[in-house]
Scaffold this active site. Structure first.
Site, mmCIF file in Angstrom:
data_model
loop_
_atom_site.group_PDB
_atom_site.id
_atom_site.type_symbol
_atom_site.label_atom_id
_atom_site.label_comp_id
_atom_site.label_asym_id
_atom_site.label_seq_id
_atom_site.Cartn_x
_atom_site.Cartn_y
_atom_site.Cartn_z
ATOM 1 N N GLU A 288 -39.284 24.470 117.264
ATOM 2 C CA GLU A 288 -39.205 24.468 115.788
ATOM 3 C C GLU A 288 -40.370 23.667 115.206
ATOM 4 O OE1 GLU A 288 -37.255 26.471 114.177
ATOM 5 O OE2 GLU A 288 -36.345 27.071 116.075
ATOM 6 N N TRP A 291 -42.930 26.038 115.087
ATOM 7 C CA TRP A 291 -42.933 26.909 113.902
ATOM 8 C C TRP A 291 -43.704 26.245 112.759
ATOM 9 C CZ3 TRP A 291 -42.228 31.760 112.464
ATOM 10 C CH2 TRP A 291 -41.554 32.616 113.345
ATOM 11 N N TRP A 319 -39.641 45.302 93.136
ATOM 12 C CA TRP A 319 -38.770 44.159 92.848
ATOM 13 C C TRP A 319 -38.098 44.336 91.501
ATOM 14 C CZ3 TRP A 319 -38.038 41.599 97.066
ATOM 15 C CH2 TRP A 319 -39.068 41.366 97.970
ATOM 16 N N TRP A 372 -39.612 37.418 96.371
ATOM 17 C CA TRP A 372 -39.549 36.187 97.163
ATOM 18 C C TRP A 372 -40.305 35.048 96.490
ATOM 19 C CZ3 TRP A 372 -44.286 34.302 98.906
ATOM 20 C CH2 TRP A 372 -45.355 35.207 98.892
ATOM 21 N N TRP A 395 -40.378 32.101 103.451
ATOM 22 C CA TRP A 395 -39.961 33.079 102.449
ATOM 23 C C TRP A 395 -40.463 34.468 102.807
ATOM 24 C CZ3 TRP A 395 -36.308 33.538 98.972
ATOM 25 C CH2 TRP A 395 -35.658 32.374 98.559
HETATM 26 P P1 FAD Z 1 -34.955 20.789 112.677
HETATM 27 O O1 FAD Z 1 -34.216 22.005 113.087
HETATM 28 O O2 FAD Z 1 -34.503 19.501 113.191
HETATM 29 O O3 FAD Z 1 -36.466 21.054 113.100
HETATM 30 C C1 FAD Z 1 -37.419 20.006 113.347
HETATM 31 C C2 FAD Z 1 -38.638 20.212 112.477
HETATM 32 O O4 FAD Z 1 -39.284 21.449 112.796
HETATM 33 C C3 FAD Z 1 -38.332 20.309 110.996
HETATM 34 O O5 FAD Z 1 -38.207 19.029 110.435
HETATM 35 C C4 FAD Z 1 -39.534 21.076 110.482
HETATM 36 O O6 FAD Z 1 -40.658 20.239 110.298
HETATM 37 C C5 FAD Z 1 -39.826 22.033 111.620
HETATM 38 N N1 FAD Z 1 -39.170 23.321 111.394
HETATM 39 C C6 FAD Z 1 -37.907 23.665 111.724
HETATM 40 N N2 FAD Z 1 -37.676 24.953 111.417
HETATM 41 C C7 FAD Z 1 -38.823 25.418 110.865
HETATM 42 C C8 FAD Z 1 -39.215 26.692 110.343
HETATM 43 N N3 FAD Z 1 -38.404 27.758 110.350
HETATM 44 N N4 FAD Z 1 -40.458 26.811 109.841
HETATM 45 C C9 FAD Z 1 -41.320 25.762 109.837
HETATM 46 N N5 FAD Z 1 -40.998 24.546 110.335
HETATM 47 C C10 FAD Z 1 -39.779 24.386 110.839
HETATM 48 N N6 FAD Z 1 -39.366 23.712 106.062
HETATM 49 C C11 FAD Z 1 -40.110 22.762 105.492
HETATM 50 O O7 FAD Z 1 -40.426 21.756 106.140
HETATM 51 N N7 FAD Z 1 -40.528 22.876 104.202
HETATM 52 C C12 FAD Z 1 -40.215 23.958 103.427
HETATM 53 O O8 FAD Z 1 -40.625 24.032 102.273
HETATM 54 C C13 FAD Z 1 -39.396 24.959 104.005
HETATM 55 N N8 FAD Z 1 -38.999 26.030 103.272
HETATM 56 C C14 FAD Z 1 -38.196 26.982 103.848
HETATM 57 C C15 FAD Z 1 -37.817 28.102 103.102
HETATM 58 C C16 FAD Z 1 -37.008 29.081 103.654
HETATM 59 C C17 FAD Z 1 -36.614 30.280 102.840
HETATM 60 C C18 FAD Z 1 -36.550 28.939 104.977
HETATM 61 C C19 FAD Z 1 -35.674 29.989 105.598
HETATM 62 C C20 FAD Z 1 -36.940 27.861 105.746
HETATM 63 C C21 FAD Z 1 -37.776 26.869 105.206
HETATM 64 N N9 FAD Z 1 -38.192 25.754 105.957
HETATM 65 C C22 FAD Z 1 -38.985 24.802 105.372
HETATM 66 C C23 FAD Z 1 -37.928 25.687 107.403
HETATM 67 C C24 FAD Z 1 -36.649 24.970 107.833
HETATM 68 O O9 FAD Z 1 -35.554 25.445 107.107
HETATM 69 C C25 FAD Z 1 -36.726 23.457 107.667
HETATM 70 O O10 FAD Z 1 -37.909 22.959 108.258
HETATM 71 C C26 FAD Z 1 -35.533 22.784 108.357
HETATM 72 O O11 FAD Z 1 -34.327 23.261 107.809
HETATM 73 C C27 FAD Z 1 -35.625 21.295 108.182
HETATM 74 O O12 FAD Z 1 -34.478 20.696 108.728
HETATM 75 P P2 FAD Z 1 -34.568 19.774 110.001
HETATM 76 O O13 FAD Z 1 -35.656 18.779 109.829
HETATM 77 O O14 FAD Z 1 -33.197 19.280 110.268
HETATM 78 O O15 FAD Z 1 -35.043 20.822 111.100
#
Ligand code: FAD
Length: 490
Positions: A288, A291, A319, A372, A395
């Site tokens: 993640e 990602w 849209w 979106w 998004w």
């Molecule tokens: P954990 O699951 O603990 O993951 C650890 C770290 O990995 C996160 O803190 C984050 O830095 C990174 N990460 C995890 N999942 C993703 C992902 N899918 N994409 C990119 N990085 C990821 N994340 C943001 O940091 N900023 C945003 O503006 C953002 N907008 C989002 C919008 C949408 C529509 C969606 C579906 C996801 C978005 N995310 C965003 C990705 C993700 O939802 C969050 O990073 C995550 O929920 C943060 O929670 P956590 O730190 O507990 O994640």
């Protein structure tokens, strides 16, 4: 621990500026370590009102920025340094500060937002006319975007081979420790943080956020340690359950650089040795973080990603334009409890669980057929972790227009998603108390509950809780048909 400034040699004469950006920490900051080696350091943060244009920092993120700066100020003061705050155009502010103090070098971390490269080039040119150098260091990613490429030398557009290529590279460098900093002794005027008005006042919608979040380096370290000590073993299986504390909630810390991805990476590697049974879970967690890297890789190579569909076909997507439905979505009043729970969690805490982010984003783009970009902007304003790369990339992923996107025809069913990931209903009941007394069987579809069940739970549809603003089946068909219009463009 760094020694007291009094013990340090004052023989070093060179003065440099450390320009803090989205890297608000002292540890693992290679540029700050280099500045410390060179001599006296002036730490500065510039609030540039024009930077980012439509992507200027959103309301919730301003709250985090305020508290991160406070924390940074305290950390610097422990070493006898004052954090200088300046407002205005970045280039003018830094060049004036260098001229005033005789600084010979400006140090910073490299950034990757669409405007960052041009800003750094202009700054370098302006400073060099004054005989001042600009030195940029890595620090916000595990791998520089140019260092990871396909066999043909092109950027990756698919996550799995991207992350495989990252993992074939040498391990990210060990984090560098907090440097010993030598203060600059001259007087420099700084603005007052409170005057920047980053905190909400009337109303103060963040009144209880200090209980929920602890922005800054110490809070970041605590969150990382707690996650790795107590939750990472449940991450692999439990990361999709929004009522459980199985994810790290590190995203706002990473967004503002209270923590570096290298610190996370190395701490997670160390946990693998301590928790061999959790290696799979830790790898999932690291992917993640991967990602996040991938989103920055894409943003760097395709800087229009926050504003334009990655797949150009989607510029022709039909849209809908329905402000009322958009407002219902924003306020958590769609009549789909899991969607409303997510939107209210976002509003009330500045955060939303990843699984629910996917559900609400799918609902906006597919059930409501709203662009979106509208969701991206709402998230940008409401999320504490609002990140230009991850937000845009995610998004577009959900909306179907992104690189390595979820296919458009994969439409999340908000009822099934609720029943699967919030089976016992703890998450939904917490954020949508109007339906809390419904039995699990109807919690995610109150409109199917018999009248006596609704009445026993105190639910009056259309009064205490909205009826669904769209019918799931009809909306799904409409989405597929709208998507069908793009097929003719193949
Ligand atoms: P954990 O699951 O603990 O993951 C650890 C770290 O990995 C996160 O803190 C984050 O830095 C990174 N990460 C995890 N999942 C993703 C992902 N899918 N994409 C990119 N990085 C990821 N994340 C943001 O940091 N900023 C945003 O503006 C953002 N907008 C989002 C919008 C949408 C529509 C969606 C579906 C996801 C978005 N995310 C965003 C990705 C993700 O939802 C969050 O990073 C995550 O929920 C943060 O929670 P956590 O730190 O507990 O994640």
């Amino acid at each position: 621990m760094p020694s007291s400034p009094k013990n340090r040699s004052t023989a070093m004469a060179d003065v440099s500026i450390y320009w803090f950006r989205d890297d608000l920490r002292l540890a693992d900051l290679p540029g700050l370590a280099a500045a410390a080696q060179a001599g006296h350091v002036i730490p500065v943060f510039v609030r540039d009102p024009d930077l980012g244009d439509t992507w200027r920092i959103g309301s919730a993120s301003q709250w985090w920025l305020h508290h991160s700066l406070l924390s940074l100020r305290t950390r610097l003061a422990e070493q006898g340094l004052e954090l200088i705050l300046k407002s205005g155009a970045t280039v003018a502010a830094l060049s004036a500060l260098a001229a005033q103090t005789g600084a010979t070098t400006v140090y910073c971390s490299r950034h990757y937002q669409p405007w960052a490269g041009a800003l750094e080039t202009t700054l370098k040119e302006r400073l060099s006319k004054q005989g001042v150098r600009l030195k940029r260091y890595p620090g916000t990613l595990l791998h520089e975007p140019e260092d990871v490429a396909t066999g043909g030398g092109t950027p990756f557009k698919v996550f799995t081979p991207f992350w495989r290529a990252c993992n074939r590279r040498p391990d990210p460098h060990q984090p560098v420790p907090v440097p010993e900093l030598t203060p600059y002794n001259g007087l420099i005027e700084s603005e007052e943080l409170l005057d920047w008005g980053l905190l909400p006042t009337s109303p103060n919608w963040a009144f209880d956020w200090n209980d929920l979040w602890h922005p800054g380096e110490a809070g970041a370290q605590t969150a990382l340690t707690q996650f790795l000590d107590y939750h990472v073993q449940d991450y692999g299986d439990g990361r999709d359950i929004p009522s459980e504390p199985n994810t790290s909630k590190l995203s706002p810390y990473l967004r503002f650089g209270n923590l570096s991805p290298r610190q996370v990476w190395h701490a997670a590697q160390a946990s693998k040795l301590e928790l061999p049974e959790a290696v799979g879970s830790i790898e999932k967690f690291l992917s993640e973080i991967g990602w996040r890297e991938f989103c920055y890789h894409l943003l760097f190579h395709f800087p229009t990603m926050p504003d334009e569909a990655f797949n150009p076909k989607f510029s022709f997507f039909p849209w809908d334009d329905d402000p009322e439905r958009l407002i219902a979505w924003q306020r958590g009043q769609t009549g789909y409890p899991i969607v409303d729970a997510g939107m209210r969690e976002l509003w009330q805490t500045g955060f939303m669980h990843n699984r629910v982010r996917m559900v609400v984003a799918s609902f906006l783009t597919k059930h409501l057929l709203l662009n979106w970009r509208a969701g991206e902007e709402w998230f940008w304003d409401c999320l504490l972790d609002a990140d230009i790369a991850s937000n845009a990339c995610s998004w577009q992923w959900v909306g179907g227009s992104g690189a390595d996107a979820s296919p458009y025809f994969r439409i999340f069913n908000p009822i099934a998603q609720g029943e699967k990931f919030d089976k016992a209903g703890a998450y939904t009941r917490r954020w949508v108390p109007e339906v809390a007394d419904l039995p699990n069987k109807y919690l995610h579809k109150p409109w199917e509950a018999p009248d006596d069940v609704l009445s026993a739970a105190g639910v009056r549809l259309g009064d205490t809780y909205p009826r669904p603003i769209v019918d799931h089946k009809t909306a799904r068909e409409a989405a597929l048909s709208a998507y069908g219009t793009l097929k003719s463009l193949d």
